[in-house]
Every structure is written in C-alpha cells, then in structure tokens.
Design a protein around this motif. Structure first.
Motif, PDB file in Angstrom:
ATOM      1  N   ALA A  26      -0.580  59.667  13.278  1.00  0.00           N
ATOM      2  CA  ALA A  26      -0.965  61.023  12.893  1.00  0.00           C
ATOM      3  C   ALA A  26      -0.755  61.954  14.076  1.00  0.00           C
ATOM      4  O   ALA A  26      -0.915  61.562  15.238  1.00  0.00           O
ATOM      5  CB  ALA A  26      -2.432  61.045  12.465  1.00  0.00           C
ATOM      6  N   ASN A  28      -2.121  64.987  16.094  1.00  0.00           N
ATOM      7  CA  ASN A  28      -3.420  65.615  16.333  1.00  0.00           C
ATOM      8  C   ASN A  28      -3.294  66.675  17.414  1.00  0.00           C
ATOM      9  O   ASN A  28      -2.476  66.548  18.322  1.00  0.00           O
ATOM     10  CB  ASN A  28      -4.427  64.568  16.833  1.00  0.00           C
ATOM     11  N   THR A  44      -1.067  61.679  19.856  1.00  0.00           N
ATOM     12  CA  THR A  44      -1.043  60.668  18.796  1.00  0.00           C
ATOM     13  C   THR A  44      -1.972  59.517  19.143  1.00  0.00           C
ATOM     14  O   THR A  44      -2.279  58.701  18.285  1.00  0.00           O
ATOM     15  CB  THR A  44       0.381  60.130  18.563  1.00  0.00           C
ATOM     16  N   VAL A  80      -6.708  66.907  13.063  1.00  0.00           N
ATOM     17  CA  VAL A  80      -5.642  66.114  12.453  1.00  0.00           C
ATOM     18  C   VAL A  80      -4.787  67.064  11.617  1.00  0.00           C
ATOM     19  O   VAL A  80      -5.282  67.681  10.670  1.00  0.00           O
ATOM     20  CB  VAL A  80      -6.216  64.984  11.578  1.00  0.00           C
ATOM     21  N   SER A  82      -1.820  68.632   9.114  1.00  0.00           N
ATOM     22  CA  SER A  82      -1.183  68.346   7.832  1.00  0.00           C
ATOM     23  C   SER A  82       0.313  68.628   7.952  1.00  0.00           C
ATOM     24  O   SER A  82       0.768  69.267   8.907  1.00  0.00           O
ATOM     25  CB  SER A  82      -1.789  69.213   6.726  1.00  0.00           C
ATOM     26  N   PRO A 154      -0.676  64.210   5.454  1.00  0.00           N
ATOM     27  CA  PRO A 154      -0.725  64.242   6.916  1.00  0.00           C
ATOM     28  C   PRO A 154       0.652  64.440   7.546  1.00  0.00           C
ATOM     29  O   PRO A 154       1.677  64.071   6.968  1.00  0.00           O
ATOM     30  CB  PRO A 154      -1.267  62.855   7.274  1.00  0.00           C
ATOM     31  N   LEU A 156       3.031  63.150  10.403  1.00  0.00           N
ATOM     32  CA  LEU A 156       3.183  61.933  11.182  1.00  0.00           C
ATOM     33  C   LEU A 156       4.256  62.113  12.245  1.00  0.00           C
ATOM     34  O   LEU A 156       5.132  62.964  12.121  1.00  0.00           O
ATOM     35  CB  LEU A 156       3.566  60.756  10.271  1.00  0.00           C
TER      36      LEU A 156
END
Length: 169
Positions: A26, A28, A44, A80, A82, A154, A156
């Motif tokens: 994810a 962040n 990450t 986090v 999107s 999310p 990535l």
C-alpha cells in the motif's frame, strides 16, 4: 516436485532492493507536525503490530526530512492512499517535504498530526517506541484514532510503479 531454486545470489543491498520491489505494498503518506511546520513523506514500510492495544509501525530512513520531526513531536499519522490519490503520490516526490501538505486538503485528528482528507484510512498515532535498525528508525505508534471514510480501491506500489488492484475470482 522440484524444490531447488532456479537461481539465487547472496543477498546484498541491491538484490534486496530488487527483491523488495516485487513485494506489492500500500502507498501511505506519513505526516507529522513539529514546531509549527508540517511534514509529509511517502512510505510503503507500514505494518500492523497489535490490535490490543491498536499499534502499528512505520520504518523511516534516518535521512528523511520527517524522521527527526516525528521523533521530536512524538506523533504521526499514517494516511493510506486510494487509487484516486495517485497524482498526489506522484506530486509528493517533486515538492519539498514541508510543502507537500499544501498539495491536498487535510484536517487534524486527536494528536494534531495532519490527516489527509480522502484517504482510505488515517491512523493518528502517538510514538510509543523507537527502534534504530541500520539506516532506518522504526517508529512504533499507538493508534489513538482511526478515521475510516467510505472504502475505495487502494493505491499499490509494485516493481517501481503505482498500480491499482483488481479482484481475482
């Protein structure tokens, strides 16, 4: 079944980095505020530690501009991102860390660390422990508040690029 590896090398820093690029993670944004200045950095290396009490960890390079302010303020927020925030993640890389929060809307939660509006979740944390490890500091944070707006897909990071997530049957 063949159990032998097809190829391997001794794990040096470059092999480790290349291997870690294959670990989807994810995206962040870690934020904090210290002495009236807001800081933001992409990360990450975020992981849950415990649900009771709610605790997570963040690994921050000691040379990152947010490292000392997190230590000094004793607080940080894990935001986090999107898929819709991909441009924000890209733009973060081209702006000084003290100006990054000017790129987005944000608010304050319990600790006062900035929480990015529109994130999948914002974990507002107080630093509970700091562990030095190699080139990084591991900040273990007690989650004071978890802001959970509507769920979305999310963002990535995989193999050096931002990716989305598609469901598998």
């Amino acid at each position: 079944m063949n159990m032998s590896p097809t190829s391997f090398t001794a794990a040096g820093p470059e092999d480790f980095r290349m291997g870690m690029r294959r670990l989807a993670a994810a995206v962040n944004v870690i934020t904090t505020e210290s002495d009236g200045t807001r800081y933001g950095m992409l990360a990450t290396a975020v992981c849950s530690v415990s649900a009771e009490p709610p605790t997570l960890l963040v690994c921050v390079n000691n040379t990152a501009s947010a490292c000392e302010p997190i230590s000094k303020s004793g607080r940080f927020c894990v935001n986090v991102l999107s898929e819709k925030q991909q441009d924000l993640a890209r733009d973060f890389l081209s702006v000084d860390s003290t100006k990054r929060l000017d790129l987005c809307d944000w608010s304050r939660l319990a600790t006062g660390a900035p929480a990015i509006d529109g994130s999948l979740v914002s974990f507002d944390c107080e630093v509970d422990q700091v562990i030095a490890s190699g080139t990084h500091s591991i900040f273990i944070g007690r989650v004071v508040v978890a802001s959970l707006p509507e769920a979305d897909a999310p963002l990535l990071y995989f193999d050096g690029a931002y990716k989305g997530m598609t469901a598998v049957a």
